[in-house]
Design an enzyme around this catalytic site. Sequence first.
Site, short mmCIF file in Angstrom:
data_model
loop_
_atom_site.label_atom_id
_atom_site.label_comp_id
_atom_site.label_asym_id
_atom_site.label_seq_id
_atom_site.Cartn_x
_atom_site.Cartn_y
_atom_site.Cartn_z
CG HIS A 172 73.12 22.03 35.14
ND1 HIS A 172 74.34 21.54 34.74
CD2 HIS A 172 72.27 21.18 34.06
CE1 HIS A 172 74.11 20.55 33.53
NE2 HIS A 172 72.91 20.61 33.19
CD GLU A 212 48.65 27.22 35.61
OE1 GLU A 212 49.57 28.09 35.56
OE2 GLU A 212 47.43 27.41 36.11
CB CYS A 244 40.31 48.61 42.53
SG CYS A 244 41.84 48.92 43.16
CD1 TRP A 286 45.43 43.25 45.03
CD2 TRP A 286 46.52 44.61 43.88
NE1 TRP A 286 46.82 42.81 44.77
CE2 TRP A 286 47.50 43.50 43.91
CE3 TRP A 286 46.94 45.87 42.95
CZ2 TRP A 286 48.80 43.63 43.65
CZ3 TRP A 286 48.43 45.86 42.51
CH2 TRP A 286 49.24 44.87 42.74
CE LYS A 325 46.91 27.92 39.51
NZ LYS A 325 46.26 28.70 38.34
CG ASN A 350 39.99 49.32 38.30
OD1 ASN A 350 41.23 49.16 38.79
ND2 ASN A 350 39.34 48.96 37.27
N GLY A 351 42.73 51.85 38.81
CA GLY A 351 43.65 52.24 37.86
C GLY A 351 44.77 53.22 38.60
CD GLU A 354 47.74 31.26 41.42
OE1 GLU A 354 47.73 32.46 41.33
OE2 GLU A 354 47.45 30.52 40.73
CE LYS A 365 39.68 35.23 37.62
NZ LYS A 365 40.78 34.07 37.44
NE ARG A 405 37.74 44.88 38.75
CZ ARG A 405 37.87 44.71 37.47
NH1 ARG A 405 37.57 43.59 36.90
NH2 ARG A 405 38.65 45.60 36.90
C1 G6P Z 1 46.89 37.37 37.53
C2 G6P Z 1 46.04 36.27 37.92
C3 G6P Z 1 46.45 35.05 37.14
C4 G6P Z 1 46.55 35.45 35.70
C5 G6P Z 1 47.22 36.54 35.35
C6 G6P Z 1 47.21 37.01 33.93
O1 G6P Z 1 48.02 37.43 38.03
O2 G6P Z 1 46.04 35.99 39.26
O3 G6P Z 1 45.64 33.87 37.35
O4 G6P Z 1 46.99 34.35 34.72
O5 G6P Z 1 46.87 37.70 36.02
O6 G6P Z 1 45.63 37.40 33.77
P1 G6P Z 1 44.87 37.58 32.44
O7 G6P Z 1 43.69 37.97 32.86
O8 G6P Z 1 45.81 38.07 31.59
O9 G6P Z 1 44.96 36.07 31.91
#
Ligand code: G6P
Length: 608
Positions: free
Chosen positions: A504, A481, A2, A75, A485, A101-102, A488, A603, A27
């Site tokens: 396995h 990763e 948010c 969000w 990527k 926000n929270g 997502e 994010k 956000r």
């Molecule tokens: C969210 C983002 C990711 C990120 C993760 C941790 O899920 O979409 O890209 O890796 O949070 O965020 P941070 O700010 O703690 O690295």
Amino acid sequence: MCGIVGYIGYEQAAPFLLSGLEKLEYRGYDSAGICLNDGKELIVKKTKGKLLELKKLTNNGADINGTVGIGHTRWATHGEPSDVNAHPHLSDSCRFAVVHNGIIENYLQLKDYLISKGMTFRSKTDTEVIAQLIEFYYDGDLVDTVIKVLGKLDGSYALGVISRDCPDEIIAVRKESPLIIGLGENENYIASDVPAILAKTRNIYRLENNEIAILRRDGVKIINTDREDVVKKIETINWDIDAAEKGGYEHFMFKEIMEQPKAIHDTVAPRIKNGRVVLDEINLTPEQFKGFNKINILACGSAYHVGVVAKYVFEKYLRIPVEADLASEFRYRDPIVNEKTLTIVISQSGETADTKEAMKEAKRRGSHVISIVNVVGSAIACESDDVIYTWAGPEIAVATTKAYSTQLAVVYLMAIYFGDILGTVKKDQYDELVSELLSLPEKIKTVLANEEKVQYLASKLFNCMDVFFIGRNIDYALSLEGSLKLKEISYIHSEAYAAGELKHGTISLIEDGTLVIALATHEPLIAKTISNMEEVRTRGANVLCLACEDHKEIESVAQNTIFIPKCCDMMLPSLAVVPLQLFAYYVASLKGCDIDKPRNLAKSVTVE
Ligand code: G6P
């Protein structure tokens, strides 16, 4: 999670609120709204969907009058994304409006209480109780009332509050969720993050927990919950404004991929002086460091994937046992952590709720915490014992790229620095590692120069339904990763497997045409990975292999190959991640996905 903005001044507020929200959409973006005091009443416009919908609804802000207002991009946590659940939320008689926000953890008890007192609720959100509580307790003094209400709330919040009867005031509060105050000439602002206000001012206050800001047109007063004045230093933001803009690129993600050589250079170069790694920001003495018998790494998402790479790197160069832990699991498993454990916390935003709480848990158990953080002054940066900043600059795309890469660079710096202290990295190796680290930006530029090949492969493969990323050792850490990527941003189902583990069980899913992306950069295990590629190819897989340029023989095992330059084994993830980011980007683009704002994500995840 948010985004909040607010404006008080002499101009129309709506255009600023909308442009500020645009900068905060990373956000959250499932609904958005603004509320302005037009001198007579509070006017709210809010709608489900991205900010574009709100812009249409308000004729880009032209249809809504007022020089004081608050805005929000959401969000969803409590209540599905909908017009009614969107913020701002009004109190029963429409006298007060709140953006939040929270999470308010005790909102159900509060709601029940207020309902028993005859108040009615419109939404399913936790936020609405705040607006209602303000109305319920209002005694003619808005600041006093807000302080009283804060005493009733459990949880985390950044709040913006306006009142119908006080057209000359915004009240802003912070507890756990970030909030900054922008200071202008005869106008002032609130925002969850700097990009929202950068076009207006570079002078800010960062609110600390339990601080309350009273914004008027001609000034800002900060107080604590005892109504005592708090004297704060003005911070001047020195970012280049372009850093928070797309700068001609179609997507922030692509721009941020391209910025990686610079981001790594900015993170590494200032910390290497006369061939030596200098980590001034760490207060630990060499003796203290030698006292640790374990390293514990805590993070979420991609930052956790950096932690998995770090496990391999630190165990190789420091010869200390390392655990990489998902912060959300660590918190609740009674971990064995004490003053002999060094905890390393990794976070781009510095505000991820699980990471922050896991850090606190490690500290409670006596562990020394070093954080690796991108956002200066964020909660994790402030609350850790030492912080090493990644100088990636603002990262806006939800899918992280340059922050991940700079976190890796800090891991290498730490390995060299601590390896020297422990005597596990000898002089020759030290010099070689420093020189490899300094050469990474140039090598990444050559990987980026090969982007057309990756784009071509994406155009051949973007219709795949399932993808398996496989690799061994550090290639396995990287496959986590690569897989994240892709899934997502393109919504293609993908999984990461240790190459030796596939047989396995999971190999039963391989059939004609299944895409397997094999990472085979780790020199000591290439022959083993080739065998695993043969195993899946025999079962019909379409294999795309990523390898170093001196292993051309791989072309005979995989249908498609991408080559990267050679560098020392442990730093290869920094080069190899780039084609994986580009592949995900191009696949998502060909599928028409909203790359910078993938569905359901945000994010900055400030809820558990
Ligand atoms: C969210 C983002 C990711 C990120 C993760 C941790 O899920 O979409 O890209 O890796 O949070 O965020 P941070 O700010 O703690 O690295």
